[in-house]
Design an enzyme around this catalytic site. Sequence first.
Site, PDB file in Angstrom:
ATOM      1  CD  GLU A   1      -2.369  -1.324   2.837  1.00 52.97           C
ATOM      2  OE1 GLU A   1      -1.961  -0.568   3.741  1.00 52.97           O
ATOM      3  OE2 GLU A   1      -3.254  -2.171   3.026  1.00 52.97           O
ATOM      4  N   PRO A   2       1.689   1.446  -1.021  1.00 50.07           N
ATOM      5  CG  PRO A   2       2.804   1.442  -3.086  1.00 50.07           C
ATOM      6  CD  PRO A   2       1.833   0.647  -2.258  1.00 50.07           C
ATOM      7  N   GLY A   3       2.144   4.946  -0.561  1.00 48.74           N
ATOM      8  CA  GLY A   3       1.567   6.263  -0.811  1.00 48.74           C
ATOM      9  C   GLY A   3       2.669   7.240  -1.152  1.00 48.74           C
ATOM     10  NE  ARG A   4       6.340   9.477   3.580  1.00 48.39           N
ATOM     11  CZ  ARG A   4       5.891  10.426   4.411  1.00 48.39           C
ATOM     12  NH1 ARG A   4       6.181  11.683   4.173  1.00 48.39           N
ATOM     13  NH2 ARG A   4       5.185  10.112   5.478  1.00 48.39           N
TER      14      ARG A   4
ATOM     15  NE  ARG B   1       5.151  15.421   4.957  1.00 50.63           N
ATOM     16  CZ  ARG B   1       6.462  15.337   5.089  1.00 50.63           C
ATOM     17  NH1 ARG B   1       7.245  16.234   4.517  1.00 50.63           N
ATOM     18  NH2 ARG B   1       6.997  14.362   5.767  1.00 50.63           N
TER      19      ARG B   1
ATOM     20  CB  CYS C   1      -2.015  35.223  12.688  1.00 48.27           C
ATOM     21  SG  CYS C   1      -2.190  36.557  11.521  1.00 48.27           S
TER      22      CYS C   1
ATOM     23  CE1 TYR D   1      -0.107  10.518   4.009  1.00 47.20           C
ATOM     24  CE2 TYR D   1       2.157  10.235   3.263  1.00 47.20           C
ATOM     25  CZ  TYR D   1       0.936   9.699   3.627  1.00 47.20           C
ATOM     26  OH  TYR D   1       0.757   8.338   3.584  1.00 47.20           O
TER      27      TYR D   1
HETATM   28  C1  LIG Z   1      -0.619   5.813   5.571  1.00 41.08           C
HETATM   29  C2  LIG Z   1      -0.794   4.380   5.234  1.00 41.08           C
HETATM   30  C3  LIG Z   1      -0.181   3.852   4.088  1.00 41.08           C
HETATM   31  C4  LIG Z   1       0.733   4.654   3.196  1.00 41.08           C
HETATM   32  O1  LIG Z   1       1.914   4.990   3.818  1.00 41.08           O
HETATM   33  P1  LIG Z   1       3.088   5.697   3.000  1.00 41.08           P
HETATM   34  O2  LIG Z   1       4.120   5.960   4.015  1.00 41.08           O
HETATM   35  O3  LIG Z   1       2.534   6.920   2.399  1.00 41.08           O
HETATM   36  O4  LIG Z   1       3.550   4.715   1.954  1.00 41.08           O
HETATM   37  C5  LIG Z   1      -0.439   2.531   3.787  1.00 41.08           C
HETATM   38  N1  LIG Z   1      -1.241   1.755   4.563  1.00 41.08           N
HETATM   39  C6  LIG Z   1      -1.833   2.237   5.672  1.00 41.08           C
HETATM   40  C7  LIG Z   1      -2.701   1.348   6.465  1.00 41.08           C
HETATM   41  C8  LIG Z   1      -1.630   3.557   6.042  1.00 41.08           C
HETATM   42  O5  LIG Z   1      -2.213   4.018   7.159  1.00 41.08           O
END
Ligand SMILES: *Cc1c(COP(=O)(O)O)cnc(C)c1O
Length: 412
Positions: free
Chosen positions: A272-275, A311, A341, A370
């Site tokens: 589940e990659p995001g970043r 961030r 402010c 993010y």
């Molecule tokens: C936030 C999250 C991700 C993604 O994480 P990254 O660091 O952005 O890759 C994947 N799985 C779960 C359950 C998350 O909470």
Amino acid sequence: MFRYVDGRLWCEDVDLAEIAERAGTPCYVYSARTILDAYKTYDESFNGVPHMICYAVKANSTLAVLSLLARAGSGFDIVSGGELFRVLQAGGDASRVVFSGVGKTPAEIEMALANGIRNFNCESESELAELDAVAAKLGMIANFSLRVNPDVDAATHPYISTGLRDHKFGVDIHEAPAIYRRSRVFSNIRASGVSCHIGSQILDYSPILEAAGKVLALVEELQANGFPIDHVDLGGGLGIAYKSADRAPEIGDFVRALKERIGRDRLAVMVEPGRSIVGPAGVLLTRVLYRKKTPSKEFVVVDAAMNDLIRPSLYRSHHDILPLNHAPDTPLVADVVGPVCETGDFLARDRAMADAQPGDFLALSSAGAYGFVQASNYNSRPRAPEVLVEGSEWRIVRERETFQDLIRGERI
Ligand SMILES: *Cc1c(COP(=O)(O)O)cnc(C)c1O
């Protein structure tokens, strides 16, 4: 895909200053090619093992970004009904969606089941009971994985570390076998996997491999006990280089190491990659409003603020700050601050940077993850527009909010 061409910062084949002038600042800009390259590297590196890449929507949930990934064949990891709505609006395939998160509401569970998502990553026994009840009401069988907490230290910022025993996430891996066993009393749920996610911005991925090893041992135990486990989900978390000096792991190396650890013919692997997919693909463009000097400090006041990119304030994170109109140099040490402010409103502190003058454009790099998703209207600031670059083309994929947007739904 961000590079200097004759002293001007480009995204793919577009001069970023052109976008800053035409779309205005502050403004997020994303490189489609960078996003797709990262996705494809994940996908292709898993070659030979059944797998599914479920992009973590919370990192960047803009429709145009989701649509790019959906067209490339990506699955999605969601954490709310709103994210499911976005995935469906963007043309995503519900059968490639997994639902994570510690607090799914009955209404969200029902929406996800009715749309036919692939799997629920459940985080407590009471959630299993709720999932069973909603599935029974709809006359369905819901697939679930228990999110286990493997008690490994992801060695990252405490707010984004999730895999230790005292965190709110998951169930203790040692309690998991008993919970799976007790789940047999529920007739409308099916134990199809085991999941974990130990944290975010992980630069040394050995803790993820360690967690994978523990999860795999659990899977083998569950399979031996007759559970229909067909996949493991190892979450996201791979880190990216925010500073040029950071040593970020290569996606391909990471996936090959995972494959070595858990590659089995009959067990699918999900991640589940995001970043690591969208982070390096985005920048936040801003314009210098003022320069200001106090007896102890120099300030560069810009038109982007903590409401646009929280961030730095929230995690003390670093984003490189690059001039758009000349090669990067660092004659100045300054705090880069926005108009909000609050003393907590800064984008950089004591930063060696270009000697930027009022009117100059700057880019905050690695802001694709993010970033916009955590933007707010604090100080009644309309949220910034977002631009997607594809080759030499660019287009606004989300308009800048107006003052009317700020008061939508309000009544006196
Ligand atoms: C936030 C999250 C991700 C993604 O994480 P990254 O660091 O952005 O890759 C994947 N799985 C779960 C359950 C998350 O909470």
